[in-house]
Design a protein around this motif. Structure first.
Motif, PDB file in Angstrom:
ATOM      1  N   GLY A 218      -9.238  -5.473  -4.164  1.00 50.68           N
ATOM      2  CA  GLY A 218      -8.846  -5.567  -2.757  1.00 50.68           C
ATOM      3  C   GLY A 218      -7.464  -6.175  -2.612  1.00 50.68           C
ATOM      4  N   PRO A 219      -6.936  -6.138  -1.378  1.00 48.65           N
ATOM      5  CA  PRO A 219      -5.573  -6.618  -1.129  1.00 48.65           C
ATOM      6  C   PRO A 219      -5.474  -8.074  -0.637  1.00 48.65           C
ATOM      7  N   PHE A 220      -4.317  -8.664  -0.897  1.00 47.46           N
ATOM      8  CA  PHE A 220      -3.886  -9.936  -0.289  1.00 47.46           C
ATOM      9  C   PHE A 220      -2.600  -9.667   0.477  1.00 47.46           C
ATOM     10  N   ALA A 221      -2.450 -10.276   1.634  1.00 46.18           N
ATOM     11  CA  ALA A 221      -1.177 -10.192   2.346  1.00 46.18           C
ATOM     12  C   ALA A 221      -1.131 -11.319   3.361  1.00 46.18           C
ATOM     13  N   ARG A 222       0.010 -11.447   4.054  1.00 48.31           N
ATOM     14  CA  ARG A 222       0.140 -12.556   4.997  1.00 48.31           C
ATOM     15  C   ARG A 222      -0.475 -12.247   6.356  1.00 48.31           C
ATOM     16  N   THR A 223      -0.768 -10.954   6.629  1.00 50.20           N
ATOM     17  CA  THR A 223      -1.400 -10.624   7.912  1.00 50.20           C
ATOM     18  C   THR A 223      -2.546  -9.639   7.701  1.00 50.20           C
ATOM     19  N   VAL A 224      -3.391  -9.568   8.720  1.00 55.90           N
ATOM     20  CA  VAL A 224      -4.506  -8.623   8.707  1.00 55.90           C
ATOM     21  C   VAL A 224      -3.972  -7.188   8.650  1.00 55.90           C
ATOM     22  N   ARG A 225      -2.950  -6.926   9.450  1.00 57.81           N
ATOM     23  CA  ARG A 225      -2.365  -5.583   9.467  1.00 57.81           C
ATOM     24  C   ARG A 225      -1.873  -5.190   8.068  1.00 57.81           C
ATOM     25  N   ASP A 226      -1.209  -6.122   7.404  1.00 57.95           N
ATOM     26  CA  ASP A 226      -0.678  -5.817   6.067  1.00 57.95           C
ATOM     27  C   ASP A 226      -1.803  -5.469   5.092  1.00 57.95           C
ATOM     28  N   CYS A 227      -2.917  -6.177   5.193  1.00 53.55           N
ATOM     29  CA  CYS A 227      -4.059  -5.873   4.320  1.00 53.55           C
ATOM     30  C   CYS A 227      -4.616  -4.486   4.635  1.00 53.55           C
ATOM     31  N   ALA A 228      -4.640  -4.145   5.926  1.00 51.04           N
ATOM     32  CA  ALA A 228      -5.147  -2.831   6.330  1.00 51.04           C
ATOM     33  C   ALA A 228      -4.262  -1.721   5.757  1.00 51.04           C
ATOM     34  N   ILE A 229      -2.960  -1.952   5.780  1.00 49.10           N
ATOM     35  CA  ILE A 229      -2.023  -0.948   5.245  1.00 49.10           C
ATOM     36  C   ILE A 229      -2.242  -0.787   3.738  1.00 49.10           C
ATOM     37  N   LEU A 230      -2.402  -1.911   3.035  1.00 48.81           N
ATOM     38  CA  LEU A 230      -2.580  -1.855   1.584  1.00 48.81           C
ATOM     39  C   LEU A 230      -3.902  -1.183   1.204  1.00 48.81           C
ATOM     40  N   LEU A 231      -4.975  -1.529   1.943  1.00 54.28           N
ATOM     41  CA  LEU A 231      -6.281  -0.964   1.575  1.00 54.28           C
ATOM     42  C   LEU A 231      -6.274   0.555   1.687  1.00 54.28           C
ATOM     43  N   ARG A 232      -5.580   1.073   2.695  1.00 56.78           N
ATOM     44  CA  ARG A 232      -5.569   2.529   2.865  1.00 56.78           C
ATOM     45  C   ARG A 232      -5.015   3.224   1.617  1.00 56.78           C
ATOM     46  N   SER A 233      -4.029   2.586   0.993  1.00 52.70           N
ATOM     47  CA  SER A 233      -3.465   3.183  -0.213  1.00 52.70           C
ATOM     48  C   SER A 233      -4.336   2.939  -1.448  1.00 52.70           C
ATOM     49  N   MET A 234      -4.963   1.762  -1.505  1.00 52.01           N
ATOM     50  CA  MET A 234      -5.755   1.416  -2.695  1.00 52.01           C
ATOM     51  C   MET A 234      -7.059   2.216  -2.783  1.00 52.01           C
ATOM     52  N   ALA A 235      -7.677   2.472  -1.622  1.00 49.32           N
ATOM     53  CA  ALA A 235      -9.019   3.064  -1.585  1.00 49.32           C
ATOM     54  C   ALA A 235      -8.975   4.563  -1.839  1.00 49.32           C
ATOM     55  N   GLY A 236     -10.128   5.110  -2.106  1.00 44.17           N
ATOM     56  CA  GLY A 236     -10.224   6.556  -2.239  1.00 44.17           C
ATOM     57  C   GLY A 236     -11.051   6.977  -3.438  1.00 44.17           C
ATOM     58  N   HIS A 237     -11.532   8.197  -3.367  1.00 41.51           N
ATOM     59  CA  HIS A 237     -12.433   8.694  -4.399  1.00 41.51           C
ATOM     60  C   HIS A 237     -11.724   8.850  -5.741  1.00 41.51           C
ATOM     61  N   ASP A 238     -12.479   8.586  -6.793  1.00 42.68           N
ATOM     62  CA  ASP A 238     -11.940   8.726  -8.142  1.00 42.68           C
ATOM     63  C   ASP A 238     -13.068   9.199  -9.052  1.00 42.68           C
ATOM     64  N   ALA A 239     -12.895  10.368  -9.610  1.00 39.25           N
ATOM     65  CA  ALA A 239     -13.933  10.933 -10.485  1.00 39.25           C
ATOM     66  C   ALA A 239     -14.134  10.086 -11.740  1.00 39.25           C
ATOM     67  N   LYS A 240     -13.152   9.224 -12.052  1.00 39.45           N
ATOM     68  CA  LYS A 240     -13.261   8.427 -13.278  1.00 39.45           C
ATOM     69  C   LYS A 240     -14.146   7.189 -13.115  1.00 39.45           C
ATOM     70  N   ASP A 241     -14.557   6.895 -11.867  1.00 37.10           N
ATOM     71  CA  ASP A 241     -15.498   5.795 -11.634  1.00 37.10           C
ATOM     72  C   ASP A 241     -16.689   6.383 -10.875  1.00 37.10           C
ATOM     73  N   THR A 242     -17.831   6.489 -11.554  1.00 37.10           N
ATOM     74  CA  THR A 242     -18.980   7.156 -10.921  1.00 37.10           C
ATOM     75  C   THR A 242     -19.545   6.355  -9.754  1.00 37.10           C
ATOM     76  N   THR A 243     -19.181   5.061  -9.628  1.00 41.96           N
ATOM     77  CA  THR A 243     -19.672   4.277  -8.490  1.00 41.96           C
ATOM     78  C   THR A 243     -18.685   4.298  -7.324  1.00 41.96           C
ATOM     79  N   CYS A 244     -17.597   5.017  -7.478  1.00 43.36           N
ATOM     80  CA  CYS A 244     -16.582   5.095  -6.416  1.00 43.36           C
ATOM     81  C   CYS A 244     -16.970   6.230  -5.464  1.00 43.36           C
ATOM     82  N   VAL A 245     -17.076   5.904  -4.169  1.00 42.17           N
ATOM     83  CA  VAL A 245     -17.647   6.877  -3.239  1.00 42.17           C
ATOM     84  C   VAL A 245     -16.648   7.944  -2.809  1.00 42.17           C
TER      85      VAL A 245
END
Lengths: 491, 95
Positions: A218-245
């Motif tokens: 997960g992300p760290f940032a100085r504001t809630v908005r900044d964390c929201a921006i980072l999570l959008r890029s970090m998250a997402g499906h990945d066939a290489k992790d079978t527990t990733c939705v």
């Protein structure tokens, strides 16, 4: 001239798009801040050349109008994420000079969207710790100090370097991993925002494994908005992790500023621990009032299994760790200490390569999984885990939208103060955060005030599975009411 | 269920971690402190409760059974502490 290292991620993003300054200038400002902050020991591998090269590429893309969502934004990456061609050690001697040939999915997603790697941040060895004191590279010193004191404080852990680096303005955001509170607790201690997403929201591929059923990036940032921006890029499906939705990633930033009118917020009575500091209790009530002022309703709820979450965690997490860390055998990578024969080589390598806390947890895990004890410990803990999750499910089924709790039972403590004689003393730090991992839920810590000694305190919001958006909406309300907190520069 | 010194040595061997004799006593105390702490789970009535196997309900994903990677022996071996050609080197394991 504006101080480029004090901007929020959203401010910097918007300014880069306007070409108010270049990605190279932004990166250079952060590299200079890192150079001046070595006393904090927040970064264990600085990558200035790579950072400048990535920033130049960002400038070229921005000039062509092709910038990605994070174009030119310089980040710190916890040393648990494999970064191709950049030393990755999990801050353990056993990984020594390991240089991965591959990139973790989460960091690959960040670079795809234009982010810049400033360096790898310090953490507790294999993420096992709550104070960043178990790192092979030594502890991180928090940028925060008690008023009128020069005593070094812990930044929290395990993602202590990532949290300290964001709080001290060394990077504009950073990544962490959270197995029992390792993002939320250091975020609270450092006065910044940190989010543990729902289990399965971010891919675990390429992240050094601690306890696979609990670990989440997960992300760290100085504001809630900044964390929201980072999570959008970090998250997402990945066939290489079978527990990733395989679920669409929402535009989390849109949730920041959304109305919370009519939301029902649970206040769990079991989190009112005996001996809890009055300041924490007052802050908690203050947070509930802020949410009510914004139109939410607060309801007392019961999570009766709360007290069993930490003991169940200290069976499940070490058991999974003992299995995951079996791979460090001195054969394929990392440290090797020679021995009389192959078994002795394994034993000497692992004795020398793992620190005290890691050895202790591997041994506990080995014991609870060993023949004759599996049912009494591991199986029982997994049943208790089912009950912990059921508590939350019941609340959500009763119409609760999110749960408000303190993030930690205290503010940051001094280096060397806790856990010397009794490991449990340190483990108790995670009492409010560990339940969330056991149930696989999302949780966010938002800085909410300072204690009487001038140290930051955080409030935690716990959401329904895959409802990070509600956490961003509620977190933004708390942030707006509480304001932001910056340590006074002493380094 | 408290552990004794012999159990500490046995568990350390199972975990493939060498312990020196001076460490046994302190390890025993630490492990027993943790085991005493987790002992409270005995109070919970878990009759009829399924142990958790997956925190998010999801069907195990399957992929096509086909080769999609390979021929990367050099990168697999690049971090090995001892290697020869495309082999990891270990002390002799069979006579």
């Amino acid at each position: 001239m504006i101080d480029l290292s004090s901007l929020t991620l959203a401010q910097a993003r918007d300014a880069l798009r306007r070409r108010a300054f270049s990605a190279t200038e932004l990166t250079d400002a952060h590299l200079a801040a890192i150079e001046q902050a070595r006393a904090l020991n927040a970064i264990v591998e600085e990558t200035p050349e790579r950072a400048r090269a990535m920033a130049q590429e960002s400038d070229a893309r921005l000039a062509r109008g092709e910038g990605g969502p994070l174009e030119g934004l310089p980040l710190g990456i916890k040393d648990l994420f494999c970064t191709a061609g950049v030393r990755t050690t999990a801050c353990s001697h056993i990984l020594d000079d390991f240089v991965p040939a591959y990139e973790s999915t989460v960091t690959a997603n960040l670079w795809r969207d234009g982010a810049v790697l400033l360096g790898k941040t310090n953490n507790d060895e294999f993420a096992m710790g709550s104070s960043n004191e178990t790192s092979h590279f030594g502890p991180v010193i928090s940028p925060w100090r008690r008023r009128g004191s020069e005593q070094g404080l812990v930044p929290g852990g395990s993602s202590g370097g990532s949290a300290a680096a964001v709080a001290a303005g060394l990077c504009i955001g950073s990544t962490g991993t959270d197995t029992g509170g390792s993002i939320r607790q250091p975020a609270a201690f450092c006065g910044i925002v940190g989010l543990k997403p729902t289990y399965g929201r971010c891919s675990r591929w390429g992240i050094v494994a601690f306890a696979s059923s609990l670990d989440q990036a997960g992300p760290f940032a100085r504001t809630v908005r900044d964390c929201a921006i980072l999570l959008r890029s970090m998250a997402g499906h990945d066939a290489k992790d079978t527990t990733c939705v395989d679920l669409a990633v929402p535009d989390y930033e849109k949730a920041v500023g959304a109305s919370i009118k009519g939301m029902r917020i649970g206040i769990p009575k079991e989190y009112r621990m005996p001996g809890m500091a009055a300041e924490i209790e007052a802050l908690w009530e203050c947070g509930a009032q802020w949410l009510r002022d914004a139109g939410a309703e607060t309801v007392e709820i019961s999570l009766p299994m709360t007290k069993y979450a930490l003991p169940a965690y200290y069976i499940v997490a070490p058991a999974e760790a003992s299995s995951n860390l079996a791979r460090y055998d001195g054969v394929r990578y990392g440290l090797r200490v020679s021995g009389r024969d192959v078994i002795d080589m394994y034993e000497q390598t692992r004795a020398k390569g793992f620190g005290k806390e890691v050895r202790r947890r591997i041994m506990i895990g080995t014991y609870v999984l060993s023949a004759g004890y599996y049912d009494a410990y591991y199986l029982r803990a997994q049943k208790v885990r089912t009950l912990i999750k059921r508590d939350f499910e019941q609340c959500f089924a009763d119409g609760i939208d999110a749960i408000l709790t303190p993030t930690t039972p205290s503010a940051a403590f001094a280096i060397g103060e806790k856990g010397r004689a009794d490991p449990i003393e340190m483990y108790l730090n995670d009492v409010f955060t560990v339940t969330v991992n056991m149930a696989g839920l999302p949780g966010i810590s938002v800085p909410s005030g300072l204690d009487s000694q001038g140290l930051p305190l955080g409030l935690q919001l716990i959401g329904r599975p895959f409802d990070e958006e509600t956490l961003f909406a509620l977190g933004a309300v708390i942030e707006r009411a509480a304001g932001s907190f910056t340590p006074e520069k002493w380094w | 269920m408290a552990v004794d010194s012999d159990t500490v040595r046995r568990v350390a061997h199972l975990a493939r971690i060498a312990v020196v004799e001076d460490e046994v006593e302190s390890l025993k105390a630490e492990l027993n402190a943790i085991l005493a702490f987790v002992e409270q789970l005995g109070e919970v009535d878990v009759r009829g409760v399924e142990p958790m196997t997956s925190v998010t309900p999801m069907a195990m994903k399957m992929r096509q059974d086909e080769v999609n990677d390979g021929a990367i022996a050099d990168s697999i071996l690049q971090n090995a502490p001892a290697r020869e050609d495309h082999f990891f080197l270990v002390p002799k394991v069979v006579e």
